[in-house]
Design a protein around this motif. Structure first.
Motif, short mmCIF file in Angstrom:
data_model
loop_
_atom_site.label_atom_id
_atom_site.label_comp_id
_atom_site.label_asym_id
_atom_site.label_seq_id
_atom_site.Cartn_x
_atom_site.Cartn_y
_atom_site.Cartn_z
N HIS A 287 4.94 6.32 -4.44
CA HIS A 287 4.53 6.78 -3.11
C HIS A 287 4.62 5.68 -2.05
O HIS A 287 3.71 5.48 -1.26
N GLN B 160 6.37 7.87 -9.21
CA GLN B 160 5.15 8.27 -8.49
C GLN B 160 4.53 7.08 -7.74
O GLN B 160 3.31 6.96 -7.64
N GLU C 87 8.77 9.39 -5.83
CA GLU C 87 8.23 10.04 -7.02
C GLU C 87 9.20 10.07 -8.21
O GLU C 87 8.78 9.98 -9.35
N ALA D 122 0.84 -1.20 0.00
CA ALA D 122 0.00 0.00 0.00
C ALA D 122 0.87 1.25 0.00
O ALA D 122 1.99 1.24 0.51
N PRO D 123 0.36 2.36 -0.56
CA PRO D 123 1.11 3.62 -0.53
C PRO D 123 1.03 4.26 0.85
O PRO D 123 0.28 3.80 1.73
N TRP E 178 -1.95 9.05 -0.06
CA TRP E 178 -1.32 9.15 -1.36
C TRP E 178 -1.84 8.04 -2.27
O TRP E 178 -2.19 6.95 -1.82
N LYS E 179 -1.84 8.31 -3.58
CA LYS E 179 -2.25 7.31 -4.56
C LYS E 179 -1.02 6.57 -5.05
O LYS E 179 -0.01 7.18 -5.39
N LYS E 180 -1.11 5.26 -5.11
CA LYS E 180 0.04 4.48 -5.54
C LYS E 180 0.16 4.47 -7.06
O LYS E 180 -0.84 4.47 -7.79
N GLY E 181 1.40 4.49 -7.52
CA GLY E 181 1.66 4.34 -8.94
C GLY E 181 1.85 2.88 -9.30
O GLY E 181 1.85 2.00 -8.43
#
Length: 225
Positions: free
Chosen positions: A82, A80, A210, A59-60, A64-67
């Motif tokens: 995260h 990105q 990032e 999980a990020p 935050w949104k995971k890339g």
């Protein structure tokens, strides 16, 4: 004779200084390299289209949104992410050497992996950061990459200096045979983390915040009893 004693004294002083620095976790580049041999128990050259069952993404960081991790041109790419690390699902040997190529794809640097974690959670083991914080600091951290107990090398934080050069492959080796974690770059001892209460996780992960990075040629060796 006096001149000879002078140079001997200087040499002893340098060795003593390096020993002290080593205790604190910072080790100057020198000839000592990682172990050789061992039994190869896992390898990945990323020459395919999908990651497969050996890898799982965590999980990020909260909020935050995971890339997405991607395979491109026979390399593992990240940007990105995260801290939604990509965890190897096969457990590491107790005595182990982990080798791989790592490349920063921007001047920001910030190349990061984790080792001896739980196989799912960011900062569950040791975090290794090459050129973090805008390419100013190298560090090994224990379960908190911002912790005061991290072992770091900030020599590259000087004006106009960088820890990591863009588009250059660095050959990493991470080794643990007891209570001390050792990190080698291009065959030379770089940083160590002596730990009286070692984290006992058995997993490895590539990670990213990032900045664009890529990895290749992972090999895991069992160093035996």
């Amino acid at each position: 004779m006096a001149e000879r004693r002078h140079w001997i004294g200087l040499a002893v002083g340098v060795v003593g200084t390096l020993a002290v620095l080593g205790i604190s976790g910072w080790v100057a580049f020198r000839a000592s390299g990682p172990s050789t041999g061992g039994t190869l128990v896992f390898q990945d050259d990323f020459e395919r289209e999908t990651l497969g069952p050996d890898w799982a993404q965590g999980a990020p960081d909260p909020g935050w949104k995971k890339g997405a991790w991607a395979l491109k041109g026979g390399r593992l790419h990240a940007e990105q992410i995260h801290n939604a690390a990509l965890w190897l699902q096969r457990p590491l040997p107790e005595r182990v050497r982990i080798e791989f190529d790592a490349r920063a794809l921007s001047d920001t640097g910030d190349v990061k992996v984790e080792a001896f974690g739980d196989g799912l959670t960011h900062q569950s083991g040791y975090i290794f950061i090459h050129g973090g914080w805008h390419n100013r600091i190298n560090a090994i951290a224990r379960q908190d990459e911002h912790g005061e107990d991290r072992k770091e090398d900030n020599r590259c934080g000087r004006p106009r200096a960088r820890c990591v050069e863009k588009n250059v492959d660095y050959r990493w080796a991470i080794e643990r045979t007891g209570g001390t974690v050792r990190w080698y770059l291009d065959g030379r001892l770089f940083l160590t983390y002596p730990d009286h209460h070692p984290v006992d996780g058995r997993h490895f992960a590539f990670n990213n915040w990032e900045a664009p990075v890529s990895f290749d040629n992972l090999a895991v060796y069992d160093l035996g009893p």
